[in-house]
Write a protein that holds these residues in place. Sequence first.
Motif, PDB file in Angstrom:
ATOM      1  N   LEU A 241       8.462 -10.308  -6.372  1.00  0.00           N
ATOM      2  CA  LEU A 241       8.121  -8.933  -6.011  1.00  0.00           C
ATOM      3  C   LEU A 241       9.373  -8.127  -5.678  1.00  0.00           C
ATOM      4  O   LEU A 241       9.485  -6.954  -6.046  1.00  0.00           O
ATOM      5  N   ASN A 242      10.303  -8.748  -4.986  1.00  0.00           N
ATOM      6  CA  ASN A 242      11.524  -8.027  -4.611  1.00  0.00           C
ATOM      7  C   ASN A 242      12.426  -7.789  -5.816  1.00  0.00           C
ATOM      8  O   ASN A 242      13.107  -6.761  -5.891  1.00  0.00           O
ATOM      9  N   ASP A 243      12.429  -8.724  -6.778  1.00  0.00           N
ATOM     10  CA  ASP A 243      13.154  -8.470  -8.031  1.00  0.00           C
ATOM     11  C   ASP A 243      12.557  -7.261  -8.756  1.00  0.00           C
ATOM     12  O   ASP A 243      13.287  -6.400  -9.279  1.00  0.00           O
ATOM     13  N   GLU A 244      11.217  -7.201  -8.777  1.00  0.00           N
ATOM     14  CA  GLU A 244      10.555  -6.077  -9.433  1.00  0.00           C
ATOM     15  C   GLU A 244      10.804  -4.774  -8.675  1.00  0.00           C
ATOM     16  O   GLU A 244      10.942  -3.703  -9.287  1.00  0.00           O
ATOM     17  N   LEU A 245      10.853  -4.870  -7.351  1.00  0.00           N
ATOM     18  CA  LEU A 245      11.140  -3.676  -6.547  1.00  0.00           C
ATOM     19  C   LEU A 245      12.543  -3.143  -6.865  1.00  0.00           C
ATOM     20  O   LEU A 245      12.746  -1.919  -6.977  1.00  0.00           O
ATOM     21  N   ASP A 246      13.507  -4.056  -7.015  1.00  0.00           N
ATOM     22  CA  ASP A 246      14.862  -3.637  -7.377  1.00  0.00           C
ATOM     23  C   ASP A 246      14.867  -2.943  -8.737  1.00  0.00           C
ATOM     24  O   ASP A 246      15.558  -1.933  -8.935  1.00  0.00           O
ATOM     25  N   ARG A 247      14.082  -3.480  -9.686  1.00  0.00           N
ATOM     26  CA  ARG A 247      13.988  -2.854 -11.006  1.00  0.00           C
ATOM     27  C   ARG A 247      13.397  -1.444 -10.894  1.00  0.00           C
ATOM     28  O   ARG A 247      13.889  -0.492 -11.509  1.00  0.00           O
ATOM     29  N   ALA A 248      12.305  -1.342 -10.114  1.00  0.00           N
ATOM     30  CA  ALA A 248      11.646  -0.042  -9.952  1.00  0.00           C
ATOM     31  C   ALA A 248      12.580   0.959  -9.280  1.00  0.00           C
ATOM     32  O   ALA A 248      12.591   2.152  -9.622  1.00  0.00           O
ATOM     33  N   SER A 249      13.383   0.484  -8.338  1.00  0.00           N
ATOM     34  CA  SER A 249      14.311   1.363  -7.629  1.00  0.00           C
ATOM     35  C   SER A 249      15.375   1.918  -8.576  1.00  0.00           C
ATOM     36  O   SER A 249      15.877   3.037  -8.376  1.00  0.00           O
ATOM     37  N   GLN A 250      15.699   1.141  -9.617  1.00  0.00           N
ATOM     38  CA  GLN A 250      16.731   1.552 -10.575  1.00  0.00           C
ATOM     39  C   GLN A 250      16.138   2.114 -11.866  1.00  0.00           C
ATOM     40  O   GLN A 250      16.845   2.267 -12.866  1.00  0.00           O
ATOM     41  N   ASP A 251      14.813   2.372 -11.852  1.00  0.00           N
ATOM     42  CA  ASP A 251      14.119   2.931 -13.018  1.00  0.00           C
ATOM     43  C   ASP A 251      14.156   2.007 -14.234  1.00  0.00           C
ATOM     44  O   ASP A 251      14.088   2.463 -15.373  1.00  0.00           O
ATOM     45  N   ASN A 252      14.250   0.703 -13.998  1.00  0.00           N
ATOM     46  CA  ASN A 252      14.222  -0.271 -15.089  1.00  0.00           C
ATOM     47  C   ASN A 252      12.799  -0.752 -15.319  1.00  0.00           C
ATOM     48  O   ASN A 252      11.954  -0.702 -14.415  1.00  0.00           O
ATOM     49  N   ASN A 253      12.517  -1.232 -16.528  1.00  0.00           N
ATOM     50  CA  ASN A 253      11.205  -1.788 -16.830  1.00  0.00           C
ATOM     51  C   ASN A 253      10.970  -3.059 -16.016  1.00  0.00           C
ATOM     52  O   ASN A 253      11.890  -3.852 -15.806  1.00  0.00           O
ATOM     53  N   LEU A 254       9.720  -3.263 -15.589  1.00  0.00           N
ATOM     54  CA  LEU A 254       9.386  -4.471 -14.834  1.00  0.00           C
ATOM     55  C   LEU A 254       9.281  -5.657 -15.791  1.00  0.00           C
ATOM     56  O   LEU A 254       9.039  -5.506 -16.980  1.00  0.00           O
ATOM     57  N   SER A 255       9.454  -6.871 -15.246  1.00  0.00           N
ATOM     58  CA  SER A 255       9.490  -8.073 -16.083  1.00  0.00           C
ATOM     59  C   SER A 255       8.119  -8.463 -16.624  1.00  0.00           C
ATOM     60  O   SER A 255       8.020  -9.071 -17.682  1.00  0.00           O
ATOM     61  N   ARG A 295       6.147   2.725  -5.069  1.00  0.00           N
ATOM     62  CA  ARG A 295       6.530   4.097  -4.725  1.00  0.00           C
ATOM     63  C   ARG A 295       5.851   4.590  -3.450  1.00  0.00           C
ATOM     64  O   ARG A 295       6.436   5.329  -2.663  1.00  0.00           O
ATOM     65  N   GLN A 296       4.625   4.166  -3.268  1.00  0.00           N
ATOM     66  CA  GLN A 296       3.864   4.638  -2.116  1.00  0.00           C
ATOM     67  C   GLN A 296       4.172   3.882  -0.829  1.00  0.00           C
ATOM     68  O   GLN A 296       4.083   4.446   0.255  1.00  0.00           O
ATOM     69  N   ARG A 297       4.556   2.620  -0.955  1.00  0.00           N
ATOM     70  CA  ARG A 297       4.705   1.792   0.240  1.00  0.00           C
ATOM     71  C   ARG A 297       6.125   1.298   0.502  1.00  0.00           C
ATOM     72  O   ARG A 297       6.487   1.049   1.651  1.00  0.00           O
ATOM     73  N   TYR A 298       6.921   1.142  -0.542  1.00  0.00           N
ATOM     74  CA  TYR A 298       8.180   0.420  -0.360  1.00  0.00           C
ATOM     75  C   TYR A 298       9.427   1.178  -0.796  1.00  0.00           C
ATOM     76  O   TYR A 298      10.539   0.723  -0.562  1.00  0.00           O
ATOM     77  N   ARG A 306      12.794   1.376   0.986  1.00  0.00           N
ATOM     78  CA  ARG A 306      12.406   1.642   2.368  1.00  0.00           C
ATOM     79  C   ARG A 306      12.216   0.335   3.137  1.00  0.00           C
ATOM     80  O   ARG A 306      12.654   0.174   4.272  1.00  0.00           O
ATOM     81  N   LYS A 307      11.527  -0.616   2.526  1.00  0.00           N
ATOM     82  CA  LYS A 307      11.300  -1.933   3.127  1.00  0.00           C
ATOM     83  C   LYS A 307      11.010  -2.921   2.005  1.00  0.00           C
ATOM     84  O   LYS A 307      10.718  -2.538   0.875  1.00  0.00           O
ATOM     85  N   ARG A 308      11.095  -4.210   2.328  1.00  0.00           N
ATOM     86  CA  ARG A 308      10.880  -5.257   1.348  1.00  0.00           C
ATOM     87  C   ARG A 308       9.445  -5.790   1.434  1.00  0.00           C
ATOM     88  O   ARG A 308       8.928  -5.999   2.539  1.00  0.00           O
ATOM     89  N   THR A 310       6.461  -8.396   1.499  1.00  0.00           N
ATOM     90  CA  THR A 310       6.179  -9.793   1.817  1.00  0.00           C
ATOM     91  C   THR A 310       4.672 -10.017   1.665  1.00  0.00           C
ATOM     92  O   THR A 310       3.896  -9.052   1.614  1.00  0.00           O
ATOM     93  N   CYS A 311       4.278 -11.264   1.611  1.00  0.00           N
ATOM     94  CA  CYS A 311       2.833 -11.546   1.550  1.00  0.00           C
ATOM     95  C   CYS A 311       2.133 -11.007   2.782  1.00  0.00           C
ATOM     96  O   CYS A 311       1.001 -10.534   2.714  1.00  0.00           O
ATOM     97  N   SER A 312       2.837 -11.059   3.902  1.00  0.00           N
ATOM     98  CA  SER A 312       2.247 -10.546   5.141  1.00  0.00           C
ATOM     99  C   SER A 312       2.068  -9.030   5.085  1.00  0.00           C
ATOM    100  O   SER A 312       0.997  -8.508   5.429  1.00  0.00           O
ATOM    101  N   SER A 313       3.097  -8.311   4.621  1.00  0.00           N
ATOM    102  CA  SER A 313       2.980  -6.848   4.567  1.00  0.00           C
ATOM    103  C   SER A 313       1.922  -6.419   3.554  1.00  0.00           C
ATOM    104  O   SER A 313       1.158  -5.472   3.797  1.00  0.00           O
ATOM    105  N   LEU A 314       1.860  -7.123   2.417  1.00  0.00           N
ATOM    106  CA  LEU A 314       0.837  -6.793   1.423  1.00  0.00           C
ATOM    107  C   LEU A 314      -0.559  -7.102   1.936  1.00  0.00           C
ATOM    108  O   LEU A 314      -1.530  -6.447   1.558  1.00  0.00           O
ATOM    109  N   GLY A 315      -0.658  -8.112   2.796  1.00  0.00           N
ATOM    110  CA  GLY A 315      -1.951  -8.436   3.384  1.00  0.00           C
ATOM    111  C   GLY A 315      -2.417  -7.405   4.390  1.00  0.00           C
ATOM    112  O   GLY A 315      -3.610  -7.292   4.676  1.00  0.00           O
ATOM    113  N   ASN A 316      -1.453  -6.640   4.926  1.00  0.00           N
ATOM    114  CA  ASN A 316      -1.797  -5.611   5.922  1.00  0.00           C
ATOM    115  C   ASN A 316      -1.882  -4.216   5.323  1.00  0.00           C
ATOM    116  O   ASN A 316      -2.320  -3.280   5.993  1.00  0.00           O
TER     117      ASN A 316
END
Length: 535
Positions: A241-255, A295-298, A306-308, A310-316
């Motif tokens: 998820l964090n690898d994908e977040l880095d891609r999204a932050s740089q406007d790259n296609n997700l894996s 975009r909405q949460r991270y 904004r933040k990374r 985690t399974c815990s954050s996604l659960g909340n």
Amino acid sequence: MLKKKITHSIYLIKESYVEDDSYLHDIDKFDPYSVPIAGYPDATVYLKSVISKPHAWSSLLPENTSGIDWKKYRTRSLFGLMLLEVSDRVFAITSGFGRYLLHPFSIEHRFGFKVVLNSINPETINQLSKTTLAENPKTSIEQVSKGVTIGQFGIDGFTDLVQRIKGKSKIEDLGLTLDGEDALKISVPHELDELPRLLDKCLKFYDATDYQKYFSEVDNLAQVKDKEQKSLLNSELEALLNDELDRASQDNNLSGNVWASIPEVIMEDDFDCFTYKRTDKALRFYDIELTDLFRQRYLNRDKSIRKRPTCSSLGNDFLYIRKADGSIFPKWRALNCINALIEKDNEKFFFLEGKWFRASATYIESLDKKISSIKPAGLVFEDWPERVSEKDYLKNLPLTSQADYLILDRDNIYLSGQTPVEPCDIYTKDKKLIHLKRYGSSAFLGHLFNQGFVSGDLLINSIEFKEKFNAKLNDDYKVDEINATDFTIAYVIGTKYPDELNLPLFSKITLTKAFDELRKKGFRVTLDVCRMTQE
């Protein structure tokens, strides 16, 4: 032979973990012993005694008011692990909490289960545990008073995951009753010098394929239940998820190894859109995408992180449904919308609706091969704007490749003693029953594939269904004689990625099952896609 039987929990260690000695952890905190065994390498034993925590009653009855000295009633727990090398394989026999000295991925998956299947009489199974895959998976333990075959438990090879089995042994050395999942549990009076011969016999039963004669499907799929395994997989999911977040932050296609989707069928007729916040000004969405979640949460507005996740954050984090009247209410935890695929140790692990499942590579290949054999019907639809509901899309008569058809969306047939059945979304004059849904989770698409199967089955087997179906048709569409070979069950999936349709695991299972059963009945079955757009 010993005077009394000892119950052993036996694990088989994967060879790849033995090579780099990575199957043990925290072992330096335990007392090691080397015990000689005639004709075999020495057994290595690790032991540790741990004092238990104070009993729960100690807070209810504290010493200062009750006068009870709770230290007197604390017990010791044993961590015991014995390692034996037999036939170039390493076995671990555990006692107490000794299992937790083993790396969770180092043990051969379903070792005990296969040994049991190959060494019991197939007619003597008296207990099993299974998980039934459905929109709300159900785990159960089933037991019979007299042994039966596994088929008499009513196991469905497509949707039932048999995880543990118990039956009468046909091998005297293994004891009377065998119980197995990842570990083999047996009760025998063997001396230490007799254990290597016993383990060698267990290894032969593990490698045998006799069980495939009466239940070959057990190798296909299993739910991951081990807490440590789930914890490690969750860590890998977070890394993905964090690898994908880095891609999204740089406007790259997700894996594409992790994605988000609608986790269940939405039944609310007045559903308007999804939101990620419970406010009137929250942005509105008509599909669930991982990039939107980021975009909405991270991510911040400038796409900095904004933040990374985690399974815990996604659960909340919740996703909300907004109704036509403007009311907003929480619908799903974001974690339940996440799908992921992780390959590890030549196995594939799928994260679906908050749970981990393990699937054999050959099983996945067989599913993909079967699905690739389902031919398209050549149906052509107008583009489907994602903000438009299925109901409104169908009202506009979007099928352009044929002129003569009826819209039967939500025009349910009510049968005596049964839940309402939708015969199809579109019915054509050349007898295509078209079932259409936008892309979503396994439960969402499973509803689509089951709908086609149920409708087709009732069409040829229920006089009442046939009569009520005909009553909904114009005169030039009505059917007199029902012959399955005259009909096509046509599945259509609306997606923004029509060239890269990636069905979730359980929807693959549901589709292949529906395909096989409908083909047996004589129906032609097809699979098409309809392009969805953001306009």
